[in-house]
Design a protein around this motif. Structure first.
Motif, PDB file in Angstrom:
ATOM      1  N   SER A  16       0.832  -1.208   0.000  1.00  0.00           N
ATOM      2  CA  SER A  16       0.000   0.000   0.000  1.00  0.00           C
ATOM      3  C   SER A  16       0.869   1.261   0.000  1.00  0.00           C
ATOM      4  CB  SER A  16      -0.972   0.007   1.178  1.00  0.00           C
ATOM      5  OG  SER A  16      -0.271   0.084   2.399  1.00  0.00           O
ATOM      6  N   ALA A  19       1.605   1.974  -3.772  1.00  0.00           N
ATOM      7  CA  ALA A  19       0.459   1.870  -4.679  1.00  0.00           C
ATOM      8  C   ALA A  19       0.555   2.926  -5.777  1.00  0.00           C
ATOM      9  CB  ALA A  19      -0.838   2.026  -3.902  1.00  0.00           C
ATOM     10  N   PRO A  20       0.115   2.607  -6.995  1.00  0.00           N
ATOM     11  CA  PRO A  20       0.218   3.550  -8.116  1.00  0.00           C
ATOM     12  C   PRO A  20      -0.529   4.862  -7.888  1.00  0.00           C
ATOM     13  CG  PRO A  20      -0.370   1.375  -8.916  1.00  0.00           C
ATOM     14  CD  PRO A  20      -0.416   1.318  -7.420  1.00  0.00           C
ATOM     15  N   ASN A  21      -1.582   4.853  -7.087  1.00  0.00           N
ATOM     16  CA  ASN A  21      -2.348   6.086  -6.874  1.00  0.00           C
ATOM     17  C   ASN A  21      -1.857   6.878  -5.661  1.00  0.00           C
ATOM     18  OD1 ASN A  21      -3.199   4.258  -4.978  1.00  0.00           O
ATOM     19  ND2 ASN A  21      -5.374   4.685  -5.192  1.00  0.00           N
ATOM     20  N   ARG A  22      -0.743   6.500  -5.098  1.00  0.00           N
ATOM     21  CA  ARG A  22      -0.179   7.180  -3.926  1.00  0.00           C
ATOM     22  C   ARG A  22       0.387   8.534  -4.326  1.00  0.00           C
ATOM     23  NH1 ARG A  22      -0.149   5.366   1.495  1.00  0.00           N
ATOM     24  NH2 ARG A  22       1.562   6.370   2.524  1.00  0.00           N
ATOM     25  N   LYS A  23      -0.092   9.604  -3.694  1.00  0.00           N
ATOM     26  CA  LYS A  23       0.370  10.959  -4.025  1.00  0.00           C
ATOM     27  C   LYS A  23       1.815  11.157  -3.586  1.00  0.00           C
ATOM     28  CE  LYS A  23      -3.688  13.822  -4.179  1.00  0.00           C
ATOM     29  NZ  LYS A  23      -4.331  15.004  -3.651  1.00  0.00           N
ATOM     30  N   GLU A  27       7.280   7.251 -10.038  1.00  0.00           N
ATOM     31  CA  GLU A  27       7.294   5.934 -10.676  1.00  0.00           C
ATOM     32  C   GLU A  27       8.653   5.257 -10.485  1.00  0.00           C
ATOM     33  OE1 GLU A  27       5.881   2.612 -12.478  1.00  0.00           O
ATOM     34  OE2 GLU A  27       4.750   4.330 -11.738  1.00  0.00           O
ATOM     35  N   ARG A  30       8.713   3.449  -7.202  1.00  0.00           N
ATOM     36  CA  ARG A  30       7.939   2.207  -7.329  1.00  0.00           C
ATOM     37  C   ARG A  30       8.765   1.131  -8.018  1.00  0.00           C
ATOM     38  NH1 ARG A  30       3.382   0.550  -7.757  1.00  0.00           N
ATOM     39  NH2 ARG A  30       3.116   0.095  -9.627  1.00  0.00           N
TER      40      ARG A  30
END
Length: 69
Positions: A16, A19-23, A27, A30
């Protein structure tokens, strides 16, 4: 490490956290966290613009991915 001495860094995270939508999470961070096969040291060096930096030590002292090989 400082003055050529060996150093250790530990990055604690869970899925979590990356996560790709984490502000605010790039990238590249990640990709680094999800990287399970290529050298993490080279990954960091490339991020900072270095491409031809040699490592002469043993793989066990390079990164966790190199230790597995």
């Amino acid at each position: 490490g400082r003055n050529g001495q060996q150093a250790t860094a530990i990055l604690y995270y869970n899925m979590s956290d990356i996560a790709p939508n984490r502000k605010g999470l790039s990238e590249e961070i990640r990709k680094f966290c999800l990287n399970k096969c290529t050298c993490l040291r080279k990954h960091l060096l490339q991020y900072f613009g270095f491409s031809n930096v040699l490592y002469c030590g043993s793989p066990e002292n390079c990164c966790s991915n190199c230790q597995k090989k």
